[in-house]
Design a protein around this motif. Structure first.
Motif, PDB file in Angstrom:
ATOM      1  N   ALA A 153       1.234   8.803  34.419  1.00 17.07           N
ATOM      2  CA  ALA A 153       1.565   7.453  34.291  1.00 17.07           C
ATOM      3  C   ALA A 153       1.740   6.850  35.471  1.00 17.07           C
ATOM      4  O   ALA A 153       1.328   5.752  35.789  1.00 17.07           O
ATOM      5  CB  ALA A 153       2.438   7.350  33.296  1.00 17.07           C
ATOM      6  N   LYS A 154       2.512   7.495  36.092  1.00 18.40           N
ATOM      7  CA  LYS A 154       2.971   6.868  37.546  1.00 18.40           C
ATOM      8  C   LYS A 154       1.868   6.670  38.451  1.00 18.40           C
ATOM      9  O   LYS A 154       1.646   5.551  39.249  1.00 18.40           O
ATOM     10  CB  LYS A 154       4.122   7.527  38.252  1.00 18.40           C
ATOM     11  N   GLU A 155       1.028   7.478  38.588  1.00 21.63           N
ATOM     12  CA  GLU A 155      -0.245   7.538  39.214  1.00 21.63           C
ATOM     13  C   GLU A 155      -1.025   6.380  39.122  1.00 21.63           C
ATOM     14  O   GLU A 155      -1.406   5.437  39.653  1.00 21.63           O
ATOM     15  CB  GLU A 155      -0.974   8.802  39.480  1.00 21.63           C
ATOM     16  N   SER A 156      -1.226   6.333  37.391  1.00 24.09           N
ATOM     17  CA  SER A 156      -2.022   4.926  37.020  1.00 24.09           C
ATOM     18  C   SER A 156      -1.412   3.970  37.426  1.00 24.09           C
ATOM     19  O   SER A 156      -1.971   2.796  37.833  1.00 24.09           O
ATOM     20  CB  SER A 156      -2.272   5.137  35.535  1.00 24.09           C
ATOM     21  N   LEU A 157       0.076   3.636  37.391  1.00 24.49           N
ATOM     22  CA  LEU A 157       0.545   2.235  37.547  1.00 24.49           C
ATOM     23  C   LEU A 157       0.535   2.004  39.171  1.00 24.49           C
ATOM     24  O   LEU A 157       0.153   0.724  39.415  1.00 24.49           O
ATOM     25  CB  LEU A 157       2.118   2.594  37.254  1.00 24.49           C
ATOM     26  N   PHE A 158       0.680   2.952  39.877  1.00 24.00           N
ATOM     27  CA  PHE A 158       0.683   3.045  41.344  1.00 24.00           C
ATOM     28  C   PHE A 158      -0.902   2.568  41.775  1.00 24.00           C
ATOM     29  O   PHE A 158      -0.821   1.559  42.664  1.00 24.00           O
ATOM     30  CB  PHE A 158       1.112   4.112  42.109  1.00 24.00           C
ATOM     31  N   LYS A 159      -1.808   2.972  41.206  1.00 24.72           N
ATOM     32  CA  LYS A 159      -3.109   2.578  41.403  1.00 24.72           C
ATOM     33  C   LYS A 159      -3.440   1.294  41.117  1.00 24.72           C
ATOM     34  O   LYS A 159      -4.217   0.244  41.739  1.00 24.72           O
ATOM     35  CB  LYS A 159      -4.357   3.596  40.706  1.00 24.72           C
ATOM     36  N   ALA A 160      -2.849   0.742  39.904  1.00 23.87           N
ATOM     37  CA  ALA A 160      -3.020  -0.645  39.336  1.00 23.87           C
ATOM     38  C   ALA A 160      -2.130  -1.617  40.248  1.00 23.87           C
ATOM     39  O   ALA A 160      -2.742  -2.755  40.552  1.00 23.87           O
ATOM     40  CB  ALA A 160      -2.525  -0.852  37.858  1.00 23.87           C
ATOM     41  N   LEU A 161      -1.212  -1.313  40.835  1.00 27.52           N
ATOM     42  CA  LEU A 161      -0.357  -2.177  41.884  1.00 27.52           C
ATOM     43  C   LEU A 161      -0.782  -2.293  42.886  1.00 27.52           C
ATOM     44  O   LEU A 161      -0.617  -3.301  43.668  1.00 27.52           O
ATOM     45  CB  LEU A 161       1.134  -1.945  41.532  1.00 27.52           C
ATOM     46  N   PHE A 162      -1.409  -1.233  43.501  1.00 24.72           N
ATOM     47  CA  PHE A 162      -1.667  -1.184  44.815  1.00 24.72           C
ATOM     48  C   PHE A 162      -2.457  -2.497  45.531  1.00 24.72           C
ATOM     49  O   PHE A 162      -2.086  -2.860  46.841  1.00 24.72           O
ATOM     50  CB  PHE A 162      -2.219   0.157  45.428  1.00 24.72           C
ATOM     51  N   PRO A 163      -3.515  -2.761  44.917  1.00 21.70           N
ATOM     52  CA  PRO A 163      -4.414  -3.659  45.317  1.00 21.70           C
ATOM     53  C   PRO A 163      -3.746  -5.106  45.777  1.00 21.70           C
ATOM     54  O   PRO A 163      -4.024  -5.878  46.329  1.00 21.70           O
ATOM     55  CB  PRO A 163      -5.441  -3.942  44.359  1.00 21.70           C
ATOM     56  N   GLN A 164      -2.514  -5.302  44.812  1.00 14.75           N
ATOM     57  CA  GLN A 164      -1.870  -6.464  44.963  1.00 14.75           C
ATOM     58  C   GLN A 164      -0.575  -6.441  45.726  1.00 14.75           C
ATOM     59  O   GLN A 164      -0.020  -7.253  46.688  1.00 14.75           O
ATOM     60  CB  GLN A 164      -1.380  -6.906  43.559  1.00 14.75           C
TER      61      GLN A 164
END
Length: 218
Positions: A153-164
């Motif tokens: 879940a943390k990996e998914s969240l970090f992928k989601a936030l990184f572009p921003q």
């Protein structure tokens, strides 16, 4: 390289899956990628994983009537076409991708093999903190499964936030606050860009052939 394409639904979203056999991979397979030259010095496993992930991503884009293959950004992140947000993950011989026709959507997917019980105990301090451990223990799930969920879940969240946010986030950047069947909540432990400390995100999850897959689409 031999591949098998399929789709599955996760939280009502189509996830595009590529099962692949890396033993049949050759460098000639990479020529399908527009950016193949950027992988010239990568290891064989990295090349096979990358190719499978980009094939999955191409299928995800094709479902949106977009004919493209995501390139490679300066931090190794996928570069999606204009007007599209997406995410890619690899786990063993499985690659998965998801894309939505929305610019700047928060989208992240991750798939992880469920950790063996002993290994979960050995690595837990690098994944969760003292507040998360009792929550995972009381979740009703085996600790190894719960820890794998937290990791994914943390990996998914970090992928989601990184572009921003364009900032690397360690596992201490978010904390699991709730786990239930097919859903998990994370809260940021510090501020990142426009996302304040304490901001909560809900992710969906499911078990997939000895793995857990987590997804955020917001």
């Amino acid at each position: 390289m031999h591949i098998t394409y399929s789709t599955r639904l996760l939280a009502r979203h189509a996830v595009h899956c590529i099962a692949f056999d890396p033993s049949g991979f050759t460098d000639a397979d990479l020529l399908w990628l527009p950016h193949h030259a950027e992988l010239a010095h990568a290891g064989r496993k990295r090349k096979a994983d990358h190719l499978a992930g980009r094939i999955a991503a191409a299928h995800a884009l094709n479902a949106l009537d977009v004919r493209a293959v995501p390139g490679i950004g300066p931090s190794g992140e996928p570069l999606w076409p204009a007007g599209v947000s997406g995410s890619i993950t690899h786990s063993g011989t499985l690659a998965m991708a998801i894309a939505v026709a929305r610019r700047d959507a928060l989208i992240g997917i991750d798939c992880e093999a469920i950790l063996p019980a002993e290994e979960a105990r050995e690595i837990k301090d690098g994944v969760i903190d003292a507040l998360e451990e009792p929550l995972l223990t009381r979740s009703g799930y085996p600790f190894a499964l719960a820890l794998t969920l937290a990791f994914s879940a943390k990996e998914s969240l970090f992928k989601a936030l990184f572009p921003q946010v364009k900032t690397y986030m360690g596992f201490d950047a978010a904390r699991v606050t709730h786990i239930e069947e097919h859903r998990l909540t994370l809260a940021l432990t510090q501020s990142f860009g426009e996302f304040d400390e304490g901001t909560c995100f809900t992710l969906d999850w499911q078990r997939v052939d000895g793995r857990v897959c987590t997804l955020i689409v917001a």
